[in-house]
Design a protein around this motif. Structure first.
Motif, PDB file in Angstrom:
ATOM      1  N   TYR A 123       9.501   6.373  -0.156  1.00 59.30           N
ATOM      2  CA  TYR A 123       9.707   6.926  -1.482  1.00 59.30           C
ATOM      3  C   TYR A 123       8.892   6.159  -2.519  1.00 59.30           C
ATOM      4  CZ  TYR A 123      13.615   9.720   0.273  1.00 59.30           C
ATOM      5  OH  TYR A 123      14.383  10.614   0.963  1.00 59.30           O
ATOM      6  N   GLU A 126       3.650   7.706  -1.896  1.00 60.06           N
ATOM      7  CA  GLU A 126       2.621   8.733  -2.010  1.00 60.06           C
ATOM      8  C   GLU A 126       2.013   8.701  -3.408  1.00 60.06           C
ATOM      9  OE1 GLU A 126       4.485  12.366   0.459  1.00 60.06           O
ATOM     10  OE2 GLU A 126       5.865  11.334  -0.864  1.00 60.06           O
ATOM     11  N   TYR A 129       2.923  11.157  -6.113  1.00 59.29           N
ATOM     12  CA  TYR A 129       4.283  11.170  -6.634  1.00 59.29           C
ATOM     13  C   TYR A 129       4.673   9.851  -7.311  1.00 59.29           C
ATOM     14  CZ  TYR A 129       4.990  15.448  -3.949  1.00 59.29           C
ATOM     15  OH  TYR A 129       4.900  16.731  -3.451  1.00 59.29           O
ATOM     16  N   ASP A 225      11.221  14.224   3.947  1.00 64.92           N
ATOM     17  CA  ASP A 225       9.836  14.641   3.727  1.00 64.92           C
ATOM     18  C   ASP A 225       8.932  13.555   3.154  1.00 64.92           C
ATOM     19  OD1 ASP A 225       9.827  17.784   4.220  1.00 64.92           O
ATOM     20  OD2 ASP A 225      11.706  17.227   3.274  1.00 64.92           O
ATOM     21  N   HIS A 226       9.434  12.785   2.203  1.00 63.16           N
ATOM     22  CA  HIS A 226       8.559  11.827   1.528  1.00 63.16           C
ATOM     23  C   HIS A 226       8.423  10.499   2.268  1.00 63.16           C
ATOM     24  CE1 HIS A 226       7.888  14.469  -1.838  1.00 63.16           C
ATOM     25  NE2 HIS A 226       9.189  14.739  -1.837  1.00 63.16           N
TER      26      HIS A 226
END
Length: 293
Positions: A123, A126, A129, A225-226
């Motif tokens: 988290y 990325e 993000y 997902d992340h």
């Protein structure tokens, strides 16, 4: 209760069970020392197992100064646990926030780590993000303080990556949510601001990660997902790394799938202790599909 005092004077609660090669478990933001009970019961049959509650998580101290919370400090706290218990080297197992601290420990103190398990860590890593993650982290901190932990825990526990846990194990998920509601709202807010919102992206650590020689097992749920792309990134850049993707699983891997989690970690540790968790063979060229000559 047993406590140790860190280098900056913060008391951390810790407990241990078993004998053998040490394993230190490092919890996620939504957990505490209690989160590792399925692992303590399993691994203490053959290992000396240690858990601790991070600063900001009672019964550990909850410092009021934001400068007592950072990624570097969270990493140093693992070192303080080892030093207090006179442990020269240990296997370090971390989930999410604890996974980041575990990875940084391997980078900063490779001589003290027998191996690293980094589960559900990604988290904010990325690059696309980064800004969103920092903004939402600050909002989570604000909501913990505005609503209090018992109320906001019911929202936080229903994040997308926790739904798989709720669906497959409603009793386990409810226990997770109830324990989250017992956390210090102030400690949770300070941890979000000081550790989560300020930690560097994994991608910014690429040069250091490529040089890290500590055996590494990366774990992620396929519905978290992340953490999937950061997990692949770690597999590709850390020489002695392996990647395990747990099917139909979210973020809280060690509680959501304790039997599978324990099996994978136990096999990894056993392989490391046999000296057989090796760096990737240079002949296994990633760009090659088939050999023609």
């Amino acid at each position: 209760m047993s406590y140790l005092t860190t280098q900056d004077g913060v008391r951390l609660f810790h407990e241990e069970a078993g004998q053998g090669t040490p394993i230190v478990f490092v919890h996620e933001f939504g957990g505490d020392a209690r989160s590792w009970e399925p692992q303590m019961r399993h691994f203490s049959r053959r290992h000396r197992c240690i858990v601790f509650s991070a600063r900001g998580y009672p019964p550990s101290d909850v410092p009021d100064d934001l400068e007592h919370y950072s990624q570097a400090i969270a990493t140093r706290d693992i070192l303080d646990v080892l030093d207090h218990l006179a442990i020269e080297r240990a296997h370090i197992v971390g989930l999410s926030m604890g996974g980041f601290a575990t990875l940084h420990f391997g980078l900063s103190h490779p001589d003290r780590a027998l191996s690293l398990v980094v589960a559900g860590a990604g988290y904010g890593a990325e690059k696309a993000y980064e800004t969103y993650f920092r903004d939402v982290s600050l909002e989570v901190a604000r909501q913990f303080e505005a609503q209090g932990a018992p109320a906001f825990a019911q929202t936080y526990a229903l994040a997308a990556s926790r739904i798989a846990f709720q669906l497959k194990d409603p009793r386990g998920w409810q226990e997770f949510a109830a324990r989250l509601g017992e956390h210090s709202a102030r400690g949770s807010a300070m941890t979000m601001r000081g550790v989560q919102a300020r930690r560097p992206s994994l991608y910014d650590l690429e040069d250091r990660l490529r040089r890290m020689e500590v055996p590494l097992l990366v774990m992620a749920g396929d519905e978290d997902d992340h953490c999937l792309q950061p997990g692949l990134f770690l597999k590709r850049v850390v020489p002695a790394s392996g990647l395990a993707i747990l099917p139909k699983s979210g973020h809280t891997l060690n509680l959501e799938e304790p039997a599978l989690f324990n099996l994978l970690v136990a096999d990894f540790i056993a392989t490391v202790e046999q000296g057989r968790w090796l760096p990737r063979d240079p002949r296994a060229i990633p760009a090659e599909i088939m050999k023609t000559s």
